[in-house]
Design a protein around this motif. Structure first.
Motif, PDB file in Angstrom:
ATOM      1  N   UNK A 156       0.757  -1.247  -0.172  1.00  0.00           N
ATOM      2  CA  UNK A 156      -0.056   0.062   0.047  1.00  0.00           C
ATOM      3  C   UNK A 156       0.866   1.265   0.007  1.00  0.00           C
ATOM      4  N   UNK A 157       2.059   1.344   0.745  1.00  0.00           N
ATOM      5  CA  UNK A 157       2.663   2.489   0.944  1.00  0.00           C
ATOM      6  C   UNK A 157       3.802   2.670  -0.076  1.00  0.00           C
ATOM      7  N   UNK A 158       3.775   1.578  -0.916  1.00  0.00           N
ATOM      8  CA  UNK A 158       4.812   1.862  -2.038  1.00  0.00           C
ATOM      9  C   UNK A 158       4.899   3.150  -2.955  1.00  0.00           C
ATOM     10  N   UNK A 159       6.008   3.742  -3.024  1.00  0.00           N
ATOM     11  CA  UNK A 159       5.955   4.937  -3.624  1.00  0.00           C
ATOM     12  C   UNK A 159       6.360   4.795  -5.098  1.00  0.00           C
ATOM     13  N   UNK A 160       5.944   5.602  -6.163  1.00  0.00           N
ATOM     14  CA  UNK A 160       6.103   5.355  -7.351  1.00  0.00           C
ATOM     15  C   UNK A 160       7.790   5.454  -7.662  1.00  0.00           C
ATOM     16  N   UNK A 199      -0.268   2.498 -17.075  1.00  0.00           N
ATOM     17  CA  UNK A 199      -1.592   2.857 -17.283  1.00  0.00           C
ATOM     18  C   UNK A 199      -1.972   4.044 -15.928  1.00  0.00           C
ATOM     19  N   UNK A 200      -1.524   3.960 -14.848  1.00  0.00           N
ATOM     20  CA  UNK A 200      -1.939   4.730 -13.931  1.00  0.00           C
ATOM     21  C   UNK A 200      -1.204   6.054 -14.142  1.00  0.00           C
ATOM     22  N   UNK A 201      -0.111   6.440 -14.887  1.00  0.00           N
ATOM     23  CA  UNK A 201       0.370   7.729 -15.508  1.00  0.00           C
ATOM     24  C   UNK A 201      -0.586   8.225 -16.287  1.00  0.00           C
ATOM     25  N   UNK A 202      -1.381   7.446 -17.073  1.00  0.00           N
ATOM     26  CA  UNK A 202      -2.060   7.932 -18.205  1.00  0.00           C
ATOM     27  C   UNK A 202      -3.436   8.475 -17.540  1.00  0.00           C
ATOM     28  N   UNK A 203      -3.712   7.911 -16.477  1.00  0.00           N
ATOM     29  CA  UNK A 203      -5.015   8.379 -15.600  1.00  0.00           C
ATOM     30  C   UNK A 203      -4.727   9.259 -14.847  1.00  0.00           C
ATOM     31  N   UNK A 204      -3.582   9.244 -13.978  1.00  0.00           N
ATOM     32  CA  UNK A 204      -3.313  10.408 -12.857  1.00  0.00           C
ATOM     33  C   UNK A 204      -2.012  11.387 -13.263  1.00  0.00           C
ATOM     34  N   UNK A 205      -1.501  11.032 -14.215  1.00  0.00           N
ATOM     35  CA  UNK A 205      -0.114  11.836 -14.521  1.00  0.00           C
ATOM     36  C   UNK A 205       1.152  11.142 -13.697  1.00  0.00           C
ATOM     37  N   UNK A 206       1.977  12.206 -13.722  1.00  0.00           N
ATOM     38  CA  UNK A 206       3.481  11.649 -13.140  1.00  0.00           C
ATOM     39  C   UNK A 206       3.697  11.777 -11.517  1.00  0.00           C
ATOM     40  N   UNK A 207       2.573  12.513 -10.953  1.00  0.00           N
ATOM     41  CA  UNK A 207       2.594  13.030  -9.774  1.00  0.00           C
ATOM     42  C   UNK A 207       1.722  12.204  -8.524  1.00  0.00           C
ATOM     43  N   UNK A 208       1.216  11.126  -8.905  1.00  0.00           N
ATOM     44  CA  UNK A 208       0.459  10.294  -7.709  1.00  0.00           C
ATOM     45  C   UNK A 208       0.974  10.050  -6.611  1.00  0.00           C
ATOM     46  N   UNK A 209       0.480  10.236  -5.629  1.00  0.00           N
ATOM     47  CA  UNK A 209       1.062  10.151  -4.179  1.00  0.00           C
ATOM     48  C   UNK A 209       1.481   8.507  -3.743  1.00  0.00           C
ATOM     49  N   UNK A 210       1.124   7.598  -4.484  1.00  0.00           N
ATOM     50  CA  UNK A 210       1.619   6.282  -4.053  1.00  0.00           C
ATOM     51  C   UNK A 210       1.731   5.833  -5.590  1.00  0.00           C
ATOM     52  N   UNK A 211       2.241   4.400  -5.469  1.00  0.00           N
ATOM     53  CA  UNK A 211       2.343   3.398  -6.672  1.00  0.00           C
ATOM     54  C   UNK A 211       0.751   3.153  -6.992  1.00  0.00           C
ATOM     55  N   UNK A 212       0.078   2.512  -5.979  1.00  0.00           N
ATOM     56  CA  UNK A 212      -1.249   1.968  -5.887  1.00  0.00           C
ATOM     57  C   UNK A 212      -2.167   3.263  -5.273  1.00  0.00           C
ATOM     58  N   UNK A 217      -7.383   9.006  -6.924  1.00  0.00           N
ATOM     59  CA  UNK A 217      -5.819   9.230  -6.729  1.00  0.00           C
ATOM     60  C   UNK A 217      -4.948   9.355  -5.591  1.00  0.00           C
ATOM     61  N   UNK A 218      -5.726   9.040  -4.612  1.00  0.00           N
ATOM     62  CA  UNK A 218      -5.382   8.819  -3.262  1.00  0.00           C
ATOM     63  C   UNK A 218      -4.791   7.662  -2.721  1.00  0.00           C
ATOM     64  N   UNK A 219      -3.844   7.433  -1.770  1.00  0.00           N
ATOM     65  CA  UNK A 219      -3.229   6.234  -1.449  1.00  0.00           C
ATOM     66  C   UNK A 219      -4.421   5.489  -1.102  1.00  0.00           C
ATOM     67  N   UNK A 220      -3.823   3.988  -1.182  1.00  0.00           N
ATOM     68  CA  UNK A 220      -5.074   3.027  -1.061  1.00  0.00           C
ATOM     69  C   UNK A 220      -5.226   2.746   0.650  1.00  0.00           C
TER      70      UNK A 220
END
Length: 321
Positions: A156-160, A199-212, A217-220
């Motif tokens: 859950x906490x894995x960062x991009x 696919x996540x970059x296509x949806x949320x861009x390059x600055x999402x707060x977590x990998x998942x 767009x918030x962390x799980x």
């Protein structure tokens, strides 16, 4: 005496500093470990302790418990691991914290995932129908648990920025007791992570707060993996137990541990020599925690007692496999 790099000043400062460097050489930079061992260092200084002896260690433990009776005691593992390292590196008679000192808190009995259940589950995770990011990220999420043995919160906490697609590795940062580690991942996991990230970059861009992330767009959240797990389980056509132990995401971590040990046993590999590698990969302070994860495997119980009895001769931890 001048403080060492990590602030040790007592009679065992040199050994403590060397031990911390040893852990750092394997990517184990936990700040909590240093903080706990500084406390032990001060205790040694106050009592003039020049060797790692039982009385010295247990008096320090009793003092810490008295100061915080209801606190978490996971720090037992640090002094136990230091004792094992001391036996190997400096003093064969160094005291290793005995089993009477345990961190406590009973652990739940795992649901033992079969090979069939795991295979069907991961296949179904790749075809989950959902308007949320779980449509493309559920397989990557649970593959990290199944194939790398990660804790649910570590995924859950894995960062991009902690996923290195080129090197095919991930950084698990500031996990349990503040420990961190770098893990290589296999080709299939690496490919899944890359597709999920794209696919996540296509949806949320390059600055999402977590990998998942969630649909917003918030962390799980902590409870969401369990909800998605059951959805995938049902999609895989697996029967949900109506009574007794029920499966949960964390059971993939249990399966990762005992599946590796059972494979080594079948292949004639020295399990005791491999346990420190498995402990390091899973982020354990020592092999005691790793042995817990394999004790529930019915196919491995015959050899489990021998492993526990022989565990004292194992090197604390080494680099990840």
């Amino acid at each position: 005496m001048r403080p060492t790099e990590h602030g040790f000043v007592g009679p065992l400062a040199g050994e403590l500093e060397e031990y911390i460097r040893f852990k750092a050489s394997m990517g184990r930079h936990g700040a909590t470990r240093v903080r706990v061992l500084r406390s032990f260092d001060r205790h040694c200084l106050e009592h003039g302790a020049v060797r790692l002896e039982r009385g010295v260690v247990e008096r320090w433990i009793a003092h810490r418990i008295d100061a915080n009776p209801g606190g978490c005691r996971s720090w037992f593992s640090y002094i136990r691991d230091f004792g094992r390292w001391m036996r190997l590196a400096h003093d064969p008679d160094a005291y290793v914290l005995s089993d009477q000192w345990k961190a406590g808190s009973p652990r739940p009995t795992p649901y033992l995932l079969t090979d069939r259940e795991a295979a069907l589950f991961l296949r179904a995770a790749g075809t989950l129908e959902s308007p949320s990011p779980w449509a493309w990220q559920s397989r990557a999420f649970f593959m990290l648990m199944a194939c790398c043995g990660l804790r649910t919160r570590e995924v859950r906490r894995l960062a991009v920025g902690h996923v290195d697609h080129k090197a095919r590795s991930i950084d698990v940062v500031d996990s349990k007791a503040g420990r961190s580690r770098r893990l290589p991942v296999g080709d299939e996991v690496a490919a899944e992570l890359l597709e999920c990230d794209q696919r996540s970059r296509e949806r949320f861009g390059d600055d999402r707060p977590a990998f998942f992330v969630t649909s917003t767009g918030n962390p799980v959240s902590p409870g969401m993996p369990g909800v998605v797990f059951r959805r995938v389980w049902t999609r895989a056509g697996l029967e949900w137990p109506q009574a007794g132990k029920r499966p949960r995401p964390y059971d993939f971590r249990h399966r990762f541990a005992f599946a590796n040990i059972e494979r080594w046993t079948r292949d004639g590999v020295d399990v005791m020599a491999m346990l420190p590698y498995l402990a390091a990969y899973m982020g354990h302070a020592g092999i005691d925690s790793t042995l817990y994860y394999v004790h529930a495997s019915p196919d491995f119980m015959d050899g489990y007692a021998d492993l526990v009895a022989d565990a004292e001769r194992v090197v604390p931890e080494t680099e990840e496999p």
